[in-house]
Scaffold this motif. Structure first.
Motif, PDB file in Angstrom:
ATOM      1  N   TYR A   1       0.832  -1.204   0.000  1.00 41.52           N
ATOM      2  CA  TYR A   1       0.000   0.000   0.000  1.00 41.52           C
ATOM      3  C   TYR A   1       0.871   1.260   0.000  1.00 41.52           C
ATOM      4  O   TYR A   1       0.638   2.200  -0.767  1.00 41.52           O
ATOM      5  CB  TYR A   1      -0.914  -0.011   1.220  1.00 41.52           C
ATOM      6  N   PHE A   2       1.895   1.271   0.853  1.00 43.18           N
ATOM      7  CA  PHE A   2       2.760   2.444   0.933  1.00 43.18           C
ATOM      8  C   PHE A   2       3.562   2.625  -0.354  1.00 43.18           C
ATOM      9  O   PHE A   2       3.814   3.755  -0.785  1.00 43.18           O
ATOM     10  CB  PHE A   2       3.701   2.333   2.131  1.00 43.18           C
ATOM     11  N   ALA A   3       3.967   1.508  -0.966  1.00 43.60           N
ATOM     12  CA  ALA A   3       4.688   1.593  -2.233  1.00 43.60           C
ATOM     13  C   ALA A   3       3.795   2.205  -3.317  1.00 43.60           C
ATOM     14  O   ALA A   3       4.239   3.061  -4.092  1.00 43.60           O
ATOM     15  CB  ALA A   3       5.175   0.212  -2.661  1.00 43.60           C
ATOM     16  N   GLN A   4       2.540   1.778  -3.344  1.00 45.68           N
ATOM     17  CA  GLN A   4       1.625   2.322  -4.350  1.00 45.68           C
ATOM     18  C   GLN A   4       1.338   3.802  -4.102  1.00 45.68           C
ATOM     19  O   GLN A   4       1.241   4.592  -5.050  1.00 45.68           O
ATOM     20  CB  GLN A   4       0.316   1.530  -4.360  1.00 45.68           C
ATOM     21  N   GLU A   5       1.230   4.193  -2.850  1.00 46.83           N
ATOM     22  CA  GLU A   5       1.038   5.612  -2.532  1.00 46.83           C
ATOM     23  C   GLU A   5       2.243   6.432  -2.998  1.00 46.83           C
ATOM     24  O   GLU A   5       2.096   7.571  -3.467  1.00 46.83           O
ATOM     25  CB  GLU A   5       0.830   5.796  -1.029  1.00 46.83           C
ATOM     26  N   THR A   6       3.439   5.860  -2.849  1.00 43.90           N
ATOM     27  CA  THR A   6       4.643   6.541  -3.326  1.00 43.90           C
ATOM     28  C   THR A   6       4.599   6.721  -4.839  1.00 43.90           C
ATOM     29  O   THR A   6       4.892   7.812  -5.359  1.00 43.90           O
ATOM     30  CB  THR A   6       5.896   5.738  -2.926  1.00 43.90           C
ATOM     31  N   ILE A   7       4.230   5.676  -5.548  1.00 43.52           N
ATOM     32  CA  ILE A   7       4.132   5.744  -7.014  1.00 43.52           C
ATOM     33  C   ILE A   7       3.073   6.768  -7.423  1.00 43.52           C
ATOM     34  O   ILE A   7       3.284   7.571  -8.349  1.00 43.52           O
ATOM     35  CB  ILE A   7       3.806   4.359  -7.603  1.00 43.52           C
ATOM     36  N   ASN A   8       1.926   6.748  -6.746  1.00 42.43           N
ATOM     37  CA  ASN A   8       0.855   7.707  -7.067  1.00 42.43           C
ATOM     38  C   ASN A   8       1.336   9.143  -6.880  1.00 42.43           C
ATOM     39  O   ASN A   8       1.000  10.037  -7.667  1.00 42.43           O
ATOM     40  CB  ASN A   8      -0.365   7.457  -6.176  1.00 42.43           C
TER      41      ASN A   8
END
Length: 623
Positions: free
Chosen positions: A203-210
């Motif tokens: 989840y945190f990785a995807q938030e970073t990408i977003n």
């Protein structure tokens, strides 16, 4: 008082707006800056570190890709454990000065007066934090949005970060942001490969990408602190493993027969995927060449058989140790077209250096920085002819009461309050470099090691080099500033404060936070702790003695004449406007907080619980 401290910090941060720019970022938009921090990743757990047994190497192609396109600090240093390490990384201050010196930001969160890298860059940058924090819980001064971050999506407390499938996380000002799939997260309910639940690191990785996607073309550059909880052990209700990774990671490395080792490898592999995802997105958004990416682990390895992957490398110690195995990292930085590709340096680089280095690379002048212990390594990274300033020494301190020898049987220092010093010495005649390391606990005699000849810190050479040993001790004494909330030790029986995990504090040797004053005129902040030294009397005419150590502000209590007392002696510390003590005897233990009051005729200590007030029939001279 808090308002005054806050205003002071605001004035420091606002001054950055008017700081002169240096030449590095004048040509155009300053570079984006990303720091990716892994959790409990050992020196030898990745492919980029030298001097490691590679028989069972975990493939980390993306971390390797980062190193192949950037520079490795071969003599990189982190902190010894999660929270102090992050405190140094964020504030540029070593653990003799940092607000958080034990593994516990819930007990002593960052203060209004602390200035983080997010504050420093925040005048010109958008700032975001995704993942683990540990430097201050929600509604405290240490919470990320109170420490310069515009955006925070993650887990605020040190203990909460152990939950890999949390029901709630923190999202800016929402301290209970739900992850719906984790409402009833458990080994059973998450299903095969845990695919029915949300792994917080994904989840945190995807938030970073977003965030990269949405800010790639902004006029302002961005600073991202992407802080995972891999490969730290993780919790999932009902799981019988410490590394409950989900698909697609959990099926990797089928040839490793030991399930704990295999799943640890999957957690490292997931961390590598996160690095790759960031690099891929930067490239896709065509901003890779204008983004500096740093990567490191936060401390040495822990909680799995270390020998199989050679996690500590050739070093003694592991997580929480002040030996090299607890604090040594290969730190990587990439900036295509600026930092030479596939390069490495022997320059000493510590977490305290990140703040001044990032500020320098962003174009801020040195006058824009707060008071830090770190030094900029920008000229090293950019391969400039101008030599970088070198550290006189690097310093760590930590209280811990267990053995952390790692692959070696024991530490070379006792349990308790430990100090470590690291410095180089160049022979003016031969030009030969000697790497010195000194460690001691509870202010015992120093153990000195020549790392150049003895990288495992096995041979104490104090007797052969007494002048060097004396210098190491003087460095230690210079670096340490006593903090009443993180009590140090002066001998083996003088206990130090290790951690607390409670915002109201804990009993001695830690500190319970100052209670609401119970007297009209509180003067504790105006007197010296040594002024409490001497005899005291209560209203039943029982008498007591307080002895104060003027160096540490530690106190010893003793009953002089008290027929009704169930205790006979105690220990404590003077902190802020209060005395925090634990007293013991044959039939009781008492934890007390005393507030110091002055009614104009006498000084009184009003206690929080069992004891009647103690009085001195005189007023202190407050002039």
């Amino acid at each position: 008082m808090m308002d005054a401290l806050f205003l002071c910090r605001v004035m420091v941060v606002m001054s950055l707006t008017f700081a002169a720019r240096c030449g590095r970022a004048n040509a155009g938009k300053p570079p984006n800056i990303i720091f990716i921090l892994a959790d409990d990743l050992g020196y030898g757990d990745v492919s980029i570190s030298p001097l490691v047994n590679r028989t069972n190497m975990i493939p980390t192609k993306n971390i390797q890709r980062l190193a192949d396109n950037g520079m490795k600090f071969l003599r990189g240093y982190s902190g010894q454990v999660c929270a102090p390490s992050r405190c140094s990384l964020m504030t540029g201050r070593h653990s003799g000065h940092c607000t958080i010196r034990g593994n516990d930001g819930s007990y002593t969160p960052l203060l209004d007066t602390d200035v983080t890298i997010a504050h420093v860059l925040g005048q010109d940058y958008s700032t975001a934090l995704f993942g683990k924090w540990g430097l201050g819980d929600f509604n405290t001064t240490g919470y990320p949005t109170n420490q310069g971050f515009d955006i925070f999506v993650g887990q605020d407390s040190q203990s909460a970060c152990h939950n890999w499938y949390p029901k709630f996380i923190q999202n800016n000002n929402n301290d209970s942001f739900p992850l719906p799939k984790n409402e009833h997260a458990s080994e059973e309910n998450c299903g095969p490969h845990h695919s029915s639940c949300t792994w917080c690191n994904d989840y945190f990785a995807q938030e970073t990408i977003n965030y990269i996607q949405s800010h790639a073309n902004d006029e302002k550059p961005f600073f991202i602190f992407f802080s995972t909880t891999t490969p730290h052990v993780g919790d999932l209700t009902g799981s019988n493993t410490s590394y409950p990774t989900p698909a697609p990671y959990d099926s990797r490395f089928p040839d490793i027969t030991d399930e704990t080792l295999r799943l640890f490898a999957t957690a490292v592999s997931a961390q590598d995927d996160f690095v790759g995802a960031v690099l891929d997105e930067l490239e896709y958004q065509q901003i890779l060449n204008n983004t500096i990416v740093f990567f490191s682990g936060d401390n040495g390895p822990d909680d799995h058989p270390l020998q199989f992957f050679d996690g500590p490398g050739p070093f003694r110690g592991k997580k929480r140790s002040l030996h090299e195995g607890g604090i040594r990292q290969t730190i990587v930085a990439q900036w295509p077209g600026h930092i030479p590709a596939n390069s490495s340096t022997e320059h000493l680089f510590s977490f305290i250096d990140f703040l001044p280095t990032a500020a320098d690379l962003a174009g801020l002048s040195k006058s824009a920085l707060p008071d830090v212990d770190g030094l900029s390594a920008a000229s090293v990274l950019l391969n400039e002819q101008k030599p970088a300033q070198e550290h006189a020494y690097l310093y760590w301190e930590y209280c811990f009461y267990h053995n952390t020898g790692g692959l070696f049987p024991n530490n070379q220092y006792k349990e308790g309050w430990a100090q470590a010093i690291r410095f180089d010495e160049i022979n003016n005649v031969t030009g030969i470099l000697t790497e010195w390391k000194g460690v001691r606990a509870n202010r015992d005699p120093l153990a000195l090691f020549n790392l150049t000849a003895d990288i495992s810190e096995s041979v104490n050479v104090t007797a052969q080099f007494p002048t060097v040993a004396s210098r190491a001790i003087s460095y230690m004494d210079e670096a340490h500033v006593e903090d009443p909330y993180w009590k140090s030790s002066y001998n083996d029986s003088d206990k130090c404060c290790a951690l607390c995990y409670h915002p109201d504090g804990c009993s001695y040797p830690c500190v319970r936070k100052t209670p609401t004053p119970v007297c009209d005129n509180v003067v504790g902040n105006m007197l010296k702790p040594i002024d409490l030294d001497g005899l005291w009397i209560d209203e039943s005419h029982a008498t007591y003695n307080i002895s104060v150590n003027p160096t540490s502000n530690a106190i010893l209590l003793a009953v002089v004449d008290c027929p009704h007392c169930c205790w006979d002696s105690g220990k404590g510390v003077v902190a802020d406007r209060a005395i925090n003590v634990t007293a013991t005897g044959i039939s009781c233990t008492r934890d007390e907080i005393g507030t110091i009051c002055d009614d104009g005729n006498s000084i009184k200590i009003v206690w929080s619980s069992h004891w009647k007030p103690w009085t001195r029939e005189q007023s202190f001279d407050l002039d």
